[in-house]
Design a protein around this motif. Structure first.
Motif, PDB file in Angstrom:
ATOM      1  N   LYS A   1     -89.436 -21.205  50.925  1.00 27.13           N
ATOM      2  CA  LYS A   1     -90.437 -21.132  49.861  1.00 27.13           C
ATOM      3  C   LYS A   1     -91.551 -22.162  50.014  1.00 27.13           C
ATOM      4  N   MET A   2     -91.294 -23.231  50.730  1.00 28.13           N
ATOM      5  CA  MET A   2     -92.325 -24.257  50.870  1.00 28.13           C
ATOM      6  C   MET A   2     -93.452 -23.828  51.810  1.00 28.13           C
ATOM      7  N   LEU A   3     -93.281 -22.677  52.453  1.00 26.57           N
ATOM      8  CA  LEU A   3     -94.305 -22.236  53.415  1.00 26.57           C
ATOM      9  C   LEU A   3     -95.459 -21.509  52.726  1.00 26.57           C
ATOM     10  N   CYS A   4     -95.301 -21.278  51.456  1.00 31.89           N
ATOM     11  CA  CYS A   4     -96.337 -20.490  50.784  1.00 31.89           C
ATOM     12  C   CYS A   4     -96.610 -21.093  49.421  1.00 31.89           C
ATOM     13  N   LYS A   5     -97.931 -21.148  49.091  1.00 32.52           N
ATOM     14  CA  LYS A   5     -98.295 -21.842  47.855  1.00 32.52           C
ATOM     15  C   LYS A   5     -97.719 -21.163  46.623  1.00 32.52           C
TER      16      LYS A   5
ATOM     17  N   LEU B   1     -94.007 -14.160  50.467  1.00 30.17           N
ATOM     18  CA  LEU B   1     -93.903 -15.179  51.516  1.00 30.17           C
ATOM     19  C   LEU B   1     -94.220 -14.587  52.878  1.00 30.17           C
ATOM     20  N   PHE B   2     -93.554 -13.490  53.198  1.00 28.54           N
ATOM     21  CA  PHE B   2     -93.751 -12.878  54.529  1.00 28.54           C
ATOM     22  C   PHE B   2     -95.171 -12.368  54.701  1.00 28.54           C
ATOM     23  N   ASN B   3     -95.741 -11.830  53.621  1.00 22.08           N
ATOM     24  CA  ASN B   3     -97.137 -11.377  53.705  1.00 22.08           C
ATOM     25  C   ASN B   3     -98.054 -12.539  53.980  1.00 22.08           C
ATOM     26  N   GLU B   4     -97.846 -13.555  53.261  1.00 20.38           N
ATOM     27  CA  GLU B   4     -98.673 -14.766  53.390  1.00 20.38           C
ATOM     28  C   GLU B   4     -98.606 -15.315  54.804  1.00 20.38           C
ATOM     29  N   LEU B   5     -97.402 -15.290  55.367  1.00 23.04           N
ATOM     30  CA  LEU B   5     -97.223 -15.842  56.713  1.00 23.04           C
ATOM     31  C   LEU B   5     -97.670 -14.861  57.797  1.00 23.04           C
ATOM     32  N   GLU B   6     -98.080 -13.732  57.372  1.00 20.15           N
ATOM     33  CA  GLU B   6     -98.586 -12.687  58.296  1.00 20.15           C
ATOM     34  C   GLU B   6     -97.577 -12.375  59.385  1.00 20.15           C
TER      35      GLU B   6
ATOM     36  N   LEU C   1     -87.427 -15.583  63.375  1.00 18.52           N
ATOM     37  CA  LEU C   1     -86.669 -16.582  62.596  1.00 18.52           C
ATOM     38  C   LEU C   1     -87.012 -17.990  63.057  1.00 18.52           C
ATOM     39  N   PHE C   2     -87.100 -18.158  64.391  1.00 15.37           N
ATOM     40  CA  PHE C   2     -87.395 -19.498  64.902  1.00 15.37           C
ATOM     41  C   PHE C   2     -88.791 -19.937  64.499  1.00 15.37           C
ATOM     42  N   LYS C   3     -89.704 -18.927  64.465  1.00 19.08           N
ATOM     43  CA  LYS C   3     -91.070 -19.265  64.041  1.00 19.08           C
ATOM     44  C   LYS C   3     -91.020 -19.798  62.596  1.00 19.08           C
ATOM     45  N   LEU C   4     -90.282 -19.056  61.791  1.00 21.25           N
ATOM     46  CA  LEU C   4     -90.118 -19.486  60.392  1.00 21.25           C
ATOM     47  C   LEU C   4     -89.510 -20.889  60.326  1.00 21.25           C
ATOM     48  N   GLU C   5     -88.529 -21.067  61.164  1.00 17.50           N
ATOM     49  CA  GLU C   5     -87.851 -22.377  61.178  1.00 17.50           C
ATOM     50  C   GLU C   5     -88.806 -23.503  61.570  1.00 17.50           C
ATOM     51  N   ASP C   6     -89.644 -23.190  62.615  1.00 17.65           N
ATOM     52  CA  ASP C   6     -90.598 -24.206  63.075  1.00 17.65           C
ATOM     53  C   ASP C   6     -91.576 -24.566  61.966  1.00 17.65           C
TER      54      ASP C   6
ATOM     55  N   GLN D   1     -92.122 -28.208  60.152  1.00 22.83           N
ATOM     56  CA  GLN D   1     -93.406 -28.917  60.026  1.00 22.83           C
ATOM     57  C   GLN D   1     -93.704 -29.225  58.570  1.00 22.83           C
ATOM     58  N   ARG D   2     -93.542 -28.191  57.770  1.00 17.65           N
ATOM     59  CA  ARG D   2     -93.865 -28.324  56.347  1.00 17.65           C
ATOM     60  C   ARG D   2     -92.924 -29.375  55.712  1.00 17.65           C
ATOM     61  N   LEU D   3     -91.710 -29.310  56.163  1.00 13.51           N
ATOM     62  CA  LEU D   3     -90.742 -30.265  55.610  1.00 13.51           C
ATOM     63  C   LEU D   3     -91.141 -31.695  55.913  1.00 13.51           C
ATOM     64  N   GLU D   4     -91.705 -31.848  57.125  1.00 17.60           N
ATOM     65  CA  GLU D   4     -92.129 -33.196  57.491  1.00 17.60           C
ATOM     66  C   GLU D   4     -93.225 -33.682  56.557  1.00 17.60           C
TER      67      GLU D   4
END
Ligand SMILES: Nc1ncnc2c1ncn2[C@@H]1O[C@H](COP(=O)(O)OP(=O)(O)OP(=O)(O)O)[C@@H](O)[C@H]1O
Ligand SMILES: [Mg+2]
Length: 1080
Positions: free
Chosen positions: A648-652, A669-674, A695-700, A704-707
């Protein structure tokens, strides 16, 4: 930092990938590398979807602790790192909560860790399921069945020191609450050939060694056994001792476990008696003996062992002996007995031993089942745990009937695995409403068919061969196979009719090869027929049935002549096929959970990962296939809630909170992340991701966002922490300061107090010492006083009493005598006193010398007293006369020779009575004063020395000279003008009166007189002058002195011896300067 993180997904801190479906790209190499990487990091578990791959670590890892159990308890399967506990928990919860029967299929090759895994599953379930005294007993019994079965069914092999030599399937039964009720164990095909013969480097079943090492001497005697392994033919000696295994201790564990499981003591002893009998059977040896009919017959070499076996089992010795020598074949009421040759006798012996042991084992399983079976009749839920030997492939065509059977079983398990996995996958797709795409996978049904087909399957063929009359050998069996299976794709043999393999010279004779799903296996046909037949001569089973030992008797029911059955017993192959079929049926009704065990090396060593060995296992376990099936459509799926929570942190819109259903959140979320739409599908409750890449892309992105988020949180947190810290420090500082001050004051107070105490104590000490000193002094004084008083009293008493002692008598007498003497002296003196005349010189003589001084003193005192008496008689006039006489004495005594003659003459003064004589009337009138001296003197003429008489008058103040005849005053000299009187020391009456120079009287010069009363006149002149002028008149006594005559000084010189005038001195002027007086 990473370690501190709380895990919410298996994706967190993965080493390699935790789930093989996420491998990208997927191939054997990446698969093995992933396993190796994880193995190197002590991550021995990896998932393939819901399948757990377990790599044997060959060392104890700290991942099975009670804390770990708690960690995995009630957590979702993908929440934590892969673990056997996660699978166990999933299975248990699914059983308890969803009422689904479960089975846990543990496969893998020997030594891969199946048995350990099964124990871990059981212990986990035991730890998390219900508690209570009754439940605990059930649990304990279920767990303790393991050591018993392992002792009898496990042995040391070259691959595994504790290899299970039987297949085991255990159903654990639970009630609706998930509390264990009991269990049922099924065993499959014990490797009984091991009883009589063990391959090199391997051992017989553990129980034999445990019994010999651990049993007491008493028990050994009872069982007629000796402790020495080498005494028994059935025990291989080369590896009788296993490193790190204490057989004796294990024996105790087993006995204890038997007790817990519920074996009665006599039952346990019976079991051990059978074990002993088996051991002793091996020691029976045969020798050939020729018979009359020319046939060879076997005889028992040493009957002692036989005798002991018979004693142990309660069999009639002759019966058993006969059973080892004859074989009775019965056919239609006809009995034909044939003798056994030595080889047959040995065969019979070994067959008996194997049967005895394997039947004992089955009996044990049944007995355990009896103990652990559920007591209630309520509906049960079941969790089955299958620990069955894995695929076995020996090299050099060492594979025999047993391997064939085992591999068949594994083939069946693979089949069911494929079926169930695909079925489950398909079911999930349907459930989630996702379109099902067909997957290409290898179906091993064809291999199963090759083995189990009822008409032309290998097992059917073997049975047929065994039952066929005529000579049957392994070769005839192989021939048959060659004929029937020749065309089968998975069957190969040298003699196969199939032209495809004619050239395959790599195949040895008397072998066939089957291409199992896991690889090709070359089987040696030798022994197939025999092992399938599993023949035990009826004579032996009958002999056994006759045993008085109840257990042995019960093991051979077919020996009962009353129940004689001419039908052949089912072959080993068909028995096994049937039990496998039952097992499969059983498994199919349950929800499967797979644990695939992998052995990392052949050395039983930790940290070694032999890639070739692992590769081989991966292949035959079909693990790649497994992954492929699993990700046929979509590699990864996840329920919407955890997916949204994770990303959830990947999208505003979804950060930090998404209000609304999780699914729409994930869509946003998935739409936002294209993310391309073909990459995912929305199921009913899960999102399906086609490619691991996505999945790995999402994880990456998440990482980053977590950092970033971490930095933000860190920033705020640090600010907050610093402020809190500061406030805390401030508060603490105040507290510390307060405390410190208090402490310091306390300290000071204490110091002061202690100092005061010290001072006080010194003072008190000093005072006390002072008092003590005083008291001591007083005491001493008192003592002294007492002492003195005592001495004093003593002295007094002594003094008082001294008089009573003779020692003092002398002194007393002396004193007394002295007193008497003195008294007498004084009394005598009284009588001897001289006269009272002062001039009386008499004095009595001294009577005692010691009174000398007293005597003198007494004389002196007496004289003084006498004089005083005498003086007291004088009148005043007399006193005056004496005064004058005394004065004269002082002036002239011993100076003037004339003096002594004057002493006796009284001083009359007025020799001339002027008052009475009328001739001197005139003179008397002229003198008014009292006349002290009136005398006639001779005045010496200065010029010639002739003398003229003159009246010499002395009054108080004057000296007068008058003419004797007329009484006329010739000269008058005031006494003050008289300076000196000179006279000689001789017996004459001459004297000169010296006048003061210049005075009126001195004009005619000094007077020179001669008188008979010189002493009286000089004395009176002296006294009068003294009383009138208060001056002492100078009286010079010398035989030569100067006199002033008018202007001249004339020397008056007295010389001795003038005889001319008799005794009258004569005066004669010799010259101007000298007047000589001759004294007679
Ligand atoms: N999870 C584990 N942790 C530590 N050691 C293990 C583990 N699993 C297996 N081992 C070790 O490997 C040995 C062999 O394991 P196990 O007896 O379970 O093999 P198996 O697969 O049952 O073999 P077999 O088919 O011969 O019965 C064990 O005795 C133990 O020493
Ligand atoms: Mg095992």
């Amino acid at each position: 930092m990473a370690k501190m993180e709380v895990k919410t997904s298996l994706l967190d801190n993965m080493i390699g990938v935790g789930d093989m479906v996420l491998l990208e790209p997927l191939n054997e190499e990446t698969f093995i590398n992933n396993l190796k990487k994880r193995f190197d990091h002590s991550e021995i578990y990896t998932y393939i979807g819901s399948v757990v791959i377990s790599v044997n670590p060959y060392r104890s890892l700290p991942i099975y602790s009670p804390e770990k159990v708690e960690e995995y308890r009630n957590r979702n399967f993908y929440e934590l790192s892969p673990h056997i506990f996660a699978l166990s928990d999933e299975a248990y919860r699914s059983l308890r909560d969803q009422d689904k029967d479960q089975c846990i299929l543990i496969t893998g090759e020997s030594g891969a860790g199946k048995t350990e895994a099964s124990k871990l599953v059981m212990s986990y379930v035991a730890a998390v399921c219900g508690k209570g005294a009754e439940v605990n007993q059930v649990k304990e019994q279920l767990l303790q069945s393991n050591p018993v079965l392992e002792a009898f069914g496990n042995a040391k092999t070259v691959r595994n020191d504790n290899s299970s030599r039987f297949g085991k399937y255990m159903d654990i039964e639970f009630d609706f609450k998930g509390d264990p009720l009991g269990g049922v164990i099924s065993n499959y095909l014990l490797e009984k050939s091991r009883v009589v013969k063990q391959p090199r480097g391997e051992r017989n079943f553990h129980v034999f060694y445990q019994l010999l090492s651990g049993a007491s001497e008493e028990l050994l005697n009872k069982l007629k056994l000796e402790r020495d392994f080498s005494k028994y033919n059935y025990l291989s000696l080369d590896s009788a001792k296993v490193n790190g295994v204490d057989d004796a201790a294990n024996f105790r564990t087993v006995r204890n476990a038997m007790q817990i499981v519920g074996f009665m003591d006599h039952e346990a002893e019976s079991v051990l008696a059978v074990v002993a009998a088996v051991l002793k059977l091996g020691n029976i040896e045969f020798k050939p003996e020729s018979r009359v009919n020319g046939l060879d017959e076997s005889k028992i070499k040493d009957k002692n062992e036989l005798k002991e076996i018979c004693e142990l089992t309660g069999i009639d010795q002759s019966v058993l002996e006969r059973a080892f020598s004859f074989r009775t074949v019965e056919a239609k009421q006809e009995k034909v007995s044939t003798t056994l040759n030595v080889a047959q006798a040995y065969y019979a012996r070994d067959a008996l031993a194997k049967n005895l042991y394997s039947r004992l084992f089955s009996w044990l399983v049944n007995r355990i089942n009896e103990s652990i079976k559920a007591q209630t009749k309520v509906r049960k839920k079941v969790m089955g745990v299958l620990d069955i030997y894995g695929f076995e492939i020996f090299e050099n065509a060492d594979n025999s009937f047993e391997q064939f059977i085992i591999n068949y079983c594994n083939e069946k398990l693979q089949q069911i695995f494929i079926e169930l996995t695909l079925k489950e996958e398909q079911e999930e797709y349907i459930r989630e409403d996702i379109e099902w795409t067909h997957i290409d996978y290898f179906n091993n049904a064809i291999i199963c068919d090759l083995i189990e087909n009822n008409t032309n399957g290998i097992l059917a063929m073997l049975d047929e061969e065994c039952l066929r009359p005529g000579t049957v050998t392994d070769e005839t069996f192989l021939e048959k196979l060659n004929q029937v299976c020749a065309t089968h794709q998975h069957f190969e043999s040298r003699m196969s009719k199939c032209s495809r393999f004619l050239n395959d010279t790599s195949l040895p004779h008397s072998c066939f090869r089957i291409q199992h799903y896991a690889g090709k296996v070359l089987y040696q046909v030798e022994g197939f027929v025999d092992k399938n037949n599993d023949l035990l001569y009826r004579d032996l089973s009958q002999a056994m049935w006759k045993a008085s030992h109840a257990l042995i008797k019960s093991l051979f029911p077919e020996g009962n002549p009353a129940k004689i059955n001419l039908k052949r017993p089912p072959t080993a192959g068909s028995q096994f096929k049937a039990s496998v079929a039952t097992l499969m049926k059983n498994l199919q009704t349950k929800n499967p959970n797979y644990i695939r065990c992998i052995k990392p090396n052949d050395k039983k060593a930790a940290h070694i990962f032999t890639e070739a060995l692992v590769c081989h296992q991966i292949r035959y376990l079909g693990l790649l296939e497994n992954v492929r099936v699993r990700r046929a459509g979509y590699a990864f799926r996840q329920a919407y809630e955890p997916c949204l929570e994770r990303y959830k942190m990947l999208c505003k819109q979804t950060w930090p909170h998404w209000k609304g259903p999780a699914r729409s959140g994930v869509e946003v979320l998935f739409n936002e992340l294209e993310i391309p739409v073909e990459e995912y599908s929305f199921g009913r409750s899960k999102i399906f991701i086609r490619n691991p890449r996505t999945l790995f892309k999402l994880e990456d992105l998440r990482k980053q966002r977590l950092e970033d988020l971490a930095t933000l949180i860190q920033k705020i947190y640090r600010g907050w922490k610093c402020r809190t810290h500061f406030l805390l420090m401030k508060k603490s500082q105040i507290v510390i300061a307060a405390w410190y001050r208090r402490y310091a004051q306390q300290k000071r107070y204490q110091q002061t107090k202690s100092s005061a105490l010290v001072i006080q104590s010194y003072i008190r000490g000093w005072k006390a010492r002072k008092i003590l000193r005083e008291l001591k002094h007083q005491k001493r004084c008192k003592e002294a006083v007492t002492t003195i008083a005592a001495y004093w009293h003593g002295t007094q008493v002594r003094r008082e009493y001294r008089k009573f002692f003779r020692a003092n008598a002398g002194k007393k007498i002396y004193e007394f005598t002295l007193q008497r003497i003195v008294q007498k002296y004084f009394l005598e003196m009284k009588n001897k006193m001289p006269s009272l005349s002062p001039i009386d010189k008499n004095w009595p003589s001294r009577p005692y010398l010691f009174l000398d001084s007293t005597h003198k003193e007494l004389k002196r005192i007496f004289h003084l007293w006498r004089c005083k008496k005498y003086r007291d008689q004088f009148t005043d006039q007399q006193k005056l006369i004496y005064e004058e006489k005394l004065e004269a004495s002082e002036l002239f005594k011993d100076k003037k020779a004339l003096y002594p003659s004057s002493v006796g003459q009284p001083f009359q003064g007025a020799y001339l009575e002027i008052n009475k004589n009328p001739k001197y009337k005139k003179l008397k009138d002229a003198i008014e004063e009292k006349i002290i001296i009136a005398e006639v003197v001779n005045k010496i003429n200065r010029a010639n020395g002739k003398s003229t008489s003159r009246i010499f008058l002395l009054t108080n103040n004057n000296l007068l000279l008058a003419d004797q005849k007329s009484g006329q005053i010739k000269s008058e000299v005031p006494l003050v003008d008289v300076t000196k009187v000179s006279m000689s020391s001789q017996n004459d009456g001459f004297f000169a009166v010296h006048l003061k120079e210049g005075s009126e009287a001195a004009s005619k010069g000094d007077f020179l007189f001669s008188s008979d009363h010189l002493i009286e006149m000089a004395t009176k002149l002296y006294r009068t002058t003294l009383s009138q002028t208060k001056q002492k008149l100078n009286i010079e006594i010398s035989d030569e002195f100067l006199v002033q005559f008018r202007q001249d000084k004339v020397c008056v010189k007295f010389i001795q011896g003038n005889q001319k005038n008799g005794s009258v001195p004569t005066c004669k002027r010799k010259n101007n300067r000298l007047l000589e007086v001759a004294v007679p």
